[in-house]
Structure formats: C-alpha cells, structure tokens
Design an enzyme around this catalytic site. Sequence first.
Site, short mmCIF file in Angstrom:
data_model
loop_
_atom_site.label_atom_id
_atom_site.label_comp_id
_atom_site.label_asym_id
_atom_site.label_seq_id
_atom_site.Cartn_x
_atom_site.Cartn_y
_atom_site.Cartn_z
N GLU A 390 0.60 18.61 12.76
CA GLU A 390 -0.61 19.75 12.73
C GLU A 390 -1.29 18.73 11.67
O GLU A 390 -0.77 18.50 10.42
CB GLU A 390 -0.10 20.97 12.27
CG GLU A 390 -1.17 21.85 11.66
CD GLU A 390 -2.18 22.07 12.74
OE1 GLU A 390 -1.88 22.67 13.69
OE2 GLU A 390 -3.21 22.06 12.63
N GLU A 459 -5.76 22.52 20.05
CA GLU A 459 -7.02 22.54 19.25
C GLU A 459 -7.71 21.03 19.75
O GLU A 459 -8.28 20.41 18.92
CB GLU A 459 -7.13 22.71 17.83
CG GLU A 459 -6.66 24.00 17.55
CD GLU A 459 -5.05 24.09 17.33
OE1 GLU A 459 -4.62 23.10 17.13
OE2 GLU A 459 -4.43 25.13 17.58
N GLU A 477 -4.19 22.05 24.91
CA GLU A 477 -4.35 23.42 24.84
C GLU A 477 -5.86 23.65 25.30
O GLU A 477 -6.43 23.43 26.45
CB GLU A 477 -4.06 24.23 23.45
CG GLU A 477 -3.80 25.61 23.49
CD GLU A 477 -3.87 25.93 21.91
OE1 GLU A 477 -2.93 26.71 21.61
OE2 GLU A 477 -4.29 25.43 20.90
N GLU A 483 0.37 31.99 22.73
CA GLU A 483 0.70 32.57 21.27
C GLU A 483 -0.36 33.80 21.07
O GLU A 483 0.06 34.62 20.12
CB GLU A 483 0.11 31.49 20.36
CG GLU A 483 -1.15 30.95 20.50
CD GLU A 483 -1.46 29.51 19.96
OE1 GLU A 483 -0.45 28.72 19.52
OE2 GLU A 483 -2.60 29.05 19.66
C1 NOJ Z 1 -1.91 26.30 16.86
C2 NOJ Z 1 -1.03 25.80 17.97
O1 NOJ Z 1 -1.79 26.28 19.27
C3 NOJ Z 1 0.28 26.34 18.04
O2 NOJ Z 1 1.11 25.88 19.00
C4 NOJ Z 1 0.90 25.96 16.68
O3 NOJ Z 1 2.15 26.52 16.58
C5 NOJ Z 1 0.10 26.22 15.47
N1 NOJ Z 1 -1.04 25.84 15.58
C6 NOJ Z 1 0.63 25.55 14.55
O4 NOJ Z 1 0.50 24.10 14.08
#
Ligand code: NOJ
Length: 682
Positions: A390, A459, A477, A483
């Site tokens: 991330e 993202e 994504e 989510e």
């Molecule tokens: C957004 C992502 O779509 C998700 O899959 C991830 O768990 C969170 N960010 C944290 O990185």
Amino acid sequence: MSTLFRFVSIFLLIGFTSCLNTKIDRMAKKATSPVQLLDSPSGQLQLIFELKSGVPTYRLNKGPEFVILSSDLGVVLEDEDLSKNFEIIGYGKRDSSSTWTQPWGEVKEIVDNHQELAVYLKHDSGKRMNVIFRLYDTGLGIRYEWPDQEAMNEFVIMEEKTEFVLADDHDSWWLQAYIPNRYEHLNIASKASEIDTAATPLTMKTDNGLYLSFHEAALTDYSSMSLINRGENKLQATLFPWMDGTGHKVRAKTPFVSPWRTIKVNEDLDGLVNNYIELNLNEPSKIEDTSWIEPGKYVGIWWDMHLNRKTWHSGDKHGATTEYTKEWIDFAAKHGFNGVLVEGWNETWDGDWTKNADQFSFTESYPDYDLEEVVDYAQSKGTNIIMHNETSTGIENYESQIDDAFDYYQQLGINTIKSGYVGDMIANGQWHHGQYMVRHYRKVVEKAAEHGIMLDVHEPIKDTGIRRTWPNMMTREGARGQEYNAWSGDGGNPPNYVPTILFTRMLSGPFDYTPGVLDLLLKDNEEGRPKNRVHSTLAGELAVYVVIYSPLHMAADLIHNYENYPIPFQFIKDVPTDWEYTKVLAGEIGKHVTVVRKDRNSDDWYLGAVTDENAREYVVDLSFLDDGKEYEAIIYSDGPAADYEVRPLLLIKYGQIVNSVSTLKINMARGGGMAVRFKARN
Ligand code: NOJ
C-alpha cells in the site's frame, strides 16, 4: 531522402514493426484528395476521413446506419493549434490478418483482422502529424503520431480535440470523471445528453440495438482520456492536467504516439464482451518466457480488516501476525489456493495510514510478523505469500524503495504483489489518472516483470489492454469491489451492480472484485453497520467467479465461514481462472446476465448467471458444449423461497447429465443467480 519517403519510413517503423503476416502497401499514395474511404475487412464498418477546410475529420458507418457523424480530430499544443490549417501530403493503406495466443485470459486465441489508413498531414507552421485509423469489423482505433522532424522536438499538449459525434441521444451507462474516489462509483444509466464528463469505458445502446463502447488502448505515456459532453450529441476527449499550474496535459518529444481512441460497435452483448480490439491495439508481449506467469486463486488476511475484526496497524487486533498467517497458509494448502495475501505486514500502518504516504516501508516487517518465516512456511506447503504494497499514493517514497524491495521479494521467491494507491490525489498533488501517474504505473509493471512478479493493482489507472504487452499485469480494481459491502455508507453494491459492470468496467479488462463472501449477512462485521451486507444470494455470489473475469480471483471470506459452508465452498475451489472461450448466453445491461466460460486446462465449462432485484427464469440451450460429449452439470441454484433480502442463504445443489443438445432452466431469485460446473464425463 525525400520528405515523403521519410514519413513513410517513420510510419513503417512505428506502426508496422510489431506485425507479422502483414501485407503492407509500402507506397504511401501521394494523392491529396481531401476524402479517403476505408472498409473493414468484411465490409461491416465504413470509415470516411475528410480534411474539411484544413480540419481533419472522420465519420463511421455500419452499412446504412450512421455510428459517428462528422467529428473533428487534432490537438492544441502550447505553441500551435494542431486541429486546423492542415494540408494532406499523402496516405498509406494496408491490411493485416493474424491470430495470437494469450498466455492467460478470458479466451485463448484472439483474431486481429483490420484495415489501416494512415493520413500524413502538414500544418501551415510546417509541423507534421499523422492520423492512423485501424478499422475492424467490430470497431475503430484512432491514434495520432508526431514523427521525428525538425519542426517539432519537445512539445506540450494543452488540449485534445478528438470528437465523437453520436448519431442520436443513445442510452448510456457511465461514471462521472474528475471526482473523489476515482472509478469507485455505481454506474449512471441515462441518455447521452445527460452525461457530464464520463470516464471510459463508456457504454451505449442505440435505438436500433447496436452496442457502442468508447475507450482507449495502449495508454503508455500520456494523460488518460475522459469524455466531456459538448452538447448536441457531441463528446470530446478531455485529459487530466499536470497539477503545477501550467495546464499541461501531455509532455512529449518526437517521435511520439498517442494512445488509441477506440469505438467498439457490436450487434449483441456477446460480441461486445468478446470484442478484443483494445488488446489488438497494444504491442505484443515484451516478456518472452511467460511460463512463470500463473493465474490462480488466493485467500488471506484482508476481509478481517474490512470487517474490523483485525487491524492493519499494530496492537492487540493486529492481523498480520506470523501465527495467524500460518493458519491461513495451512488453509490455503489444504484447499489448493495459490497464494495468501497478508495486508498490514509492514511498518507504518499506525495512526491514520492514509496519511502515511511518505513513511511506508516496503521491506521492514512489524515485530510480530516474520516475513521470511511465513514465506518459507508457505512455500514448503506448496503455496506462496502475496506481498502487499500500500503506497497511500506516496509515489516518491515507493519509487525510492522499489528496487531494493523488488530485489528482496524476488530473492524470497515471492511472485505476486497486490499494490494500493488509496487517496484522491497523489501525495505531491498530481491526479491519479494524469501523465505523471500513467508513467508511474507503467514503471512498476516493467520493474515487476524484471523481477518475475505478477501484479494486482488497487486504485489503479484503468486498463487499456497493456496486459498484452506486459502479461504480468494480471488484474486490478478500478471499480467498487466487495469491500464496499463491508463498510460503504450506502450499504454496499446493489444487485444490479454485477449485471451492469460486465458491460461497462469489465470491457476494459480483469477486475479483482474479491468475491466468495458466503456469510452474506456479515454476522462477523464488528463495526455495527446494520445496512451493510452482500446484496445477493449464495448462488449469486458463486456466479460472480464466472461473470467477473479475473486471472487472480480471491476467496475473500474467513476460514470459519468456508468451514461452515462446505457446499458452496466446493464451487469456489473448483472454478478456474484461466479460460479458453467466453460466451454471453443472455443478458440485458443492468438487469441480468448469463455467461459461460470453458476451462483452459480441462474439458469443463462453467456458467454464471446473476440478476438484479427481480427474480427471473429463462431457458438457455447448451449448444456451446462439445458435440458428442456428456457432462455432469453440478448446479448451484437459488432455493425456491430464496430472496436476496430475506432468505439469501437458501441454496440447492443438484446434478443433471447434459450434452450439447440439452437445455438448462436458469432460475434466479430476486437479487440471486446460478452457478454451474459442467464436468466432462468422457
Ligand atoms: C483499498 C483496497 O481496495 C483494499 O483491498 C485494501 O485492503 C485497502 N486499500 C488497504 O490497502
């Protein structure tokens, strides 16, 4: 060298080198007639190029039907308006017919038959620009080329003038561009005249039943394109600017090409979903040996955090511990999953992690997580750890560590990274989808390829078919994933979401939706979000594995839920992620869809059907099955009283022997679906 000959050579170099089996008409026509016609290979589409008083324009027809009315082309540079005052100095035409094999994908073989027209233009300033058209039976690609030339070296594009003038006010399905949360929104269904500025792909249906999709291909070093409504059915390309007050959209140096602007034109939804012109418009694979690139399914420490049962950050509820990861590894190994995703493993998730852009470490683990130990353990069990990166859009921070981090992962034998770019703007103020980020995303793909690493990007920049050139760019994504069902303020994705995105977002490429949540009511949600849940039935949730294509699909739920629901879990274990063929048997955008796909590694077929909040029943014929073969259809269907709102867990599983002359009744509850494995018997 004569000037004309130089243009032709440049064109041959840029445009033709990647194509084998190509009959090239090497002689560019000196003809300077302002009008040129081009027919698609079987004559289904006709392109008309015309230079109108110095302005390059095009039209597109499908037989008697106008698809695109006269539309202007060109760009405005910082120092010159390259959308008018042109003369034609030549044309080049060629045709090309080839078939290529995807190393993995939703289909194995892709046919690329097209006719190409190159228009060589000279501006009254002396600058040269070529417009290249590639016309397929099911669509058109348009690209600009700025050849190497004395009159142009470094240049800046301030505006792109490419227009798409629609023949009518078509029904449209679109996403608003330039708003927070990027592409993570529900599609808007409206007339084209109600579009404000749409991200692409943008889908339309004409009154005569033609399906159109507007998008781009081979977005490599440019700003991404959205479409702005200029009124009177006219859409115009608009580009994200550099955010430094200059208003620059694209910074370039000759020789340079734009991405392809694409229009898909299909008579039915099967054709639309199986329209691969954007992949065809990308360069062939730059990775010679693709044997290390493997589609598959994964599980991991992820849903726990979205349900607030565990945390990314350190402390009592920290998810990424060595011990908990080993539990997941055992589970993955027992059930045959290829990878275990572990989020929150590295330092700096503490505090508000979305603000930690410049702090994330991509090599340092939290003390309660022994990366090397879990990687060894996973590999000893025949699975692997999926690395999580991330960035919170801290691009400079990420790029400063990327070489060391990727070297380290490669040494460990890690072959997949899920990356993330949470944040509305990049940490240094750039747009997520401008040229700065297009360059970054591409750089990471190339670095990952050098290190034998597959990518799953969250993202992301939208997919424009670059997986053909870089087949380690597996999935991404770029839409509302599962989510949203855990925490979105609107309660989650409504039942019409999946029957819509197959015909919108999915036209651009694979989507890491992370399906497979069987605890549909989210009893495990510790956040007390009563409206949030999966708005589907068990059968509908299984069907997502077939309807939404992703070479890496997650089984997102928690271990105990899979243990509690062994029947639907079996389908999740069985369903493959690499396909030989894909067919849409029935569907209506935003209402329902039935898709079948053939496994690439066996004779089995799989079916996924989903519906919106209306129950549906219809019969499909199974003529797609191989003639003369018998199949055991293992059917996961909504129970008679199932309903996504009140009885979502009613699932029935039954078997039936079928062959290619059989029919199958698709029976879906409100918000439900159906999933079938056709297991070959002989
Ligand atoms: C957004 C992502 O779509 C998700 O899959 C991830 O768990 C969170 N960010 C944290 O990185």
